[in-house]
Design a protein around this motif. Sequence first.
Motif, short mmCIF file in Angstrom:
data_model
loop_
_atom_site.label_atom_id
_atom_site.label_comp_id
_atom_site.label_asym_id
_atom_site.label_seq_id
_atom_site.Cartn_x
_atom_site.Cartn_y
_atom_site.Cartn_z
N ILE A 109 -94.67 -77.45 -94.81
CA ILE A 109 -94.92 -76.04 -95.11
C ILE A 109 -95.45 -75.85 -96.53
O ILE A 109 -95.45 -74.74 -97.06
N ASP A 140 -90.31 -71.21 -104.44
CA ASP A 140 -90.09 -70.08 -103.55
C ASP A 140 -88.88 -70.31 -102.65
O ASP A 140 -88.27 -69.37 -102.15
N LYS A 193 -99.38 -80.80 -98.13
CA LYS A 193 -98.72 -80.14 -97.03
C LYS A 193 -97.20 -80.35 -97.05
O LYS A 193 -96.45 -79.45 -96.71
N ASP A 233 -103.38 -67.67 -89.14
CA ASP A 233 -104.09 -68.15 -90.33
C ASP A 233 -103.47 -69.44 -90.89
O ASP A 233 -103.84 -69.89 -91.97
N GLY A 234 -102.53 -70.01 -90.14
CA GLY A 234 -101.94 -71.28 -90.56
C GLY A 234 -100.74 -71.11 -91.48
O GLY A 234 -100.07 -72.08 -91.82
N LYS A 235 -100.46 -69.89 -91.88
CA LYS A 235 -99.31 -69.65 -92.79
C LYS A 235 -98.00 -69.75 -92.01
O LYS A 235 -97.92 -69.39 -90.83
N HIS A 236 -96.99 -70.25 -92.69
CA HIS A 236 -95.69 -70.42 -92.03
C HIS A 236 -94.76 -69.27 -92.35
O HIS A 236 -94.78 -68.72 -93.44
N GLN A 237 -93.92 -68.96 -91.36
CA GLN A 237 -92.88 -67.97 -91.57
C GLN A 237 -91.56 -68.65 -91.24
O GLN A 237 -91.38 -69.17 -90.15
N LYS A 274 -98.38 -75.78 -97.76
CA LYS A 274 -99.56 -74.97 -98.03
C LYS A 274 -99.20 -73.49 -98.13
O LYS A 274 -99.93 -72.70 -98.70
N THR A 275 -98.05 -73.14 -97.52
CA THR A 275 -97.61 -71.74 -97.56
C THR A 275 -96.69 -71.47 -98.75
O THR A 275 -96.76 -70.44 -99.39
N PHE A 276 -95.80 -72.43 -99.02
CA PHE A 276 -94.76 -72.18 -100.03
C PHE A 276 -94.87 -73.10 -101.24
O PHE A 276 -95.21 -74.27 -101.10
N THR A 314 -95.76 -70.63 -87.04
CA THR A 314 -97.04 -70.71 -87.73
C THR A 314 -97.94 -69.58 -87.26
O THR A 314 -98.19 -69.43 -86.06
#
Length: 643
Positions: free
Chosen positions: A583, A591, A564, A624-628, A585-587, A621
């Motif tokens: 972050i 990136d 994570k 779906d748990g994804k971060h922006q 899990k998203t990136f 967040t």
Amino acid sequence: MPKDNKTFYVSTPIYFVNDKPHIGHAYTTVAADVISRYKALLGYEKFFLTGTDEHGQKIEESAKEQNISPKDLADKNMQNFKQLWSNLNIGNDAFIRTTDAYHKEAVLKLYNIMKDKGDVYLGEYSGAYCTPCESYWTETQLIDENICPDCGRVTKELKEASYFFKLSKYQDQILEHIKANPDFIKPESRKNEIISFVSEGLRDLSISRVNFSWGIKVDEDSDHVIYVWIDALTNYLSALGYFDKDSDRKKFWPIDYHVVGKDIIRFHAVYWPAMLMSAGIELPKSIFAHGWWTVDGKKMSKSMGNAIDPNFIITKFSADAFRYFLMREVPFGLDGDFSYKALIHRVNTDLANDLGNLVSRTLGLLDKYFDRVVPEYNTPAKEDDELYEYIISNIDTIDKRLNNLAFNKALMSVWEIISSLNKYIDAMKPWNLAKDESTHDRLGSILYLILDTIRLLSYFIYPFMPESSLKIYKAVTGDDSLESVTSVDDLKRVKLLKSGVKLDEVKQIFPRIDEAEMLKEVTPKVDKEIKKDIIEKINFTDFEKVEIKAGKILGAERVPKSDKLLKMSVDCGDEPRIIVSGIGKTFEPTDLIGKTVAVVTNLLPAKLMGVESNGMILAATADDGKHQLLELPDTIKAGTKIK
Ligand SMILES: [Zn+2]
């Protein structure tokens, strides 16, 4: 002048005194120690040099931060290296510090010789400079036009007066030398790398700096401090008192091996030879560049927090086990991976099972059937001659491998002999011979042969594991120190073990390690992640306390053992800061590099899994748990306030 062939000179680089000693430092130094111990064993007069590099802008700045003088900082930190070498049983003959007066003199001497030769001139240097790395970078090296490729920080454009060394003048001569001397750069892959680097064309080297003062000042122009690499490389000569008429150590030059990490091969295989050519001094015989270590498959770095303290490994295992692991695990020259699992495996398999068991089972048989008295060798057999022949024929191979710094291969050969001895015992079935009085002498001869071979093996184990080697030697001969030899041929002499000696009872030399227990002991305790609380309503003044700025992400990597957490170096207008953010899990780290995001910059520092975070990157967040991320366009400069 050809040097006396019974001298041997090996060096490690001098280590940067601001660094904490890590596995990489231990690796280089153990390698140099192994070859120097081996040479000493064969009767060479050896000189093994290590030390610390103590000048430069980074030291000056660290000292300022700690409110002490640069010299005090160096005095304090160089002890970390001395302590580790003592814990690791390193037998260096000198420890040079670049702040030593005799070294400073030698640097100026060499500088002036090069200058008198017409190889030094005053010019102007300009380029992208990274202060923490003390390096200028060319356009092609920089990331995103101004980011340092080594540390990910923003470089600054510097233009300054500088003395230059005419490196370009020596381009052809260096290439010729490399081609004419196949052993000059090892291994082959590094040699090719250097050949192509030199062939592309050498630019003159800026060898003085005016933007800091902690260093050796150019005699007639005291605004200029001599470039740290010119200062550092000279240590290999100054430690010999090379420029002193009556120094006894001069006979060690030219050096047999500069052992270095692959990251600094260019300094040793290009700049250093050019300096020596300019000064008319013979070149080193060989420069050997070894690979890098990762830890659990990940790059080791201070900022990642995964750098393991070698002293800790030594306390949990032993200096010998660690030394053995470093030399056995990877071919010298290639990259390697450290993990406690692999270390435990080496100890249990190679040391406890193979070597340890050979010694203890042999001594067990001797105790049972001969009351621990070394028997006579009076009942020879064909199998014995074959075994001895096999062992003797392997000795030249081991010797050659050691001389080529092929440490892991040398150890593999030694272990082949160990395994042939274990097989010999199984085939001879001494426990059967013991049943019959008529085969008692044959039983004695078999045990004699094994003890005699273990005696011989102690010599080859000694450079790698000096303490254990002496224990083993004493266990099988009763003597405290290896009998001195003067050549490899001496090591091929067998049946030298003295009969009639009563040996001591010996405990396990390499006890087995309980893997699960040990892993529990060495795994760092993981900090609990900080829980976020819901905050009550606030007024505008409260809000104003929060400082939010545009931050440019310069570098990003994963926090070890966390899927994570990402650890980022972020430029928020001042010094780049470390921010840890959940972050991961998203990136992917890649990136993020180069993005400009919103950062809370005045949060109190917080530790996340052992890494200190200085700020918070703002993100939303999704379900779906994804971060922006709150990303900003490139036109917003790092450090711009957000309200
Ligand atoms: Zn840098």
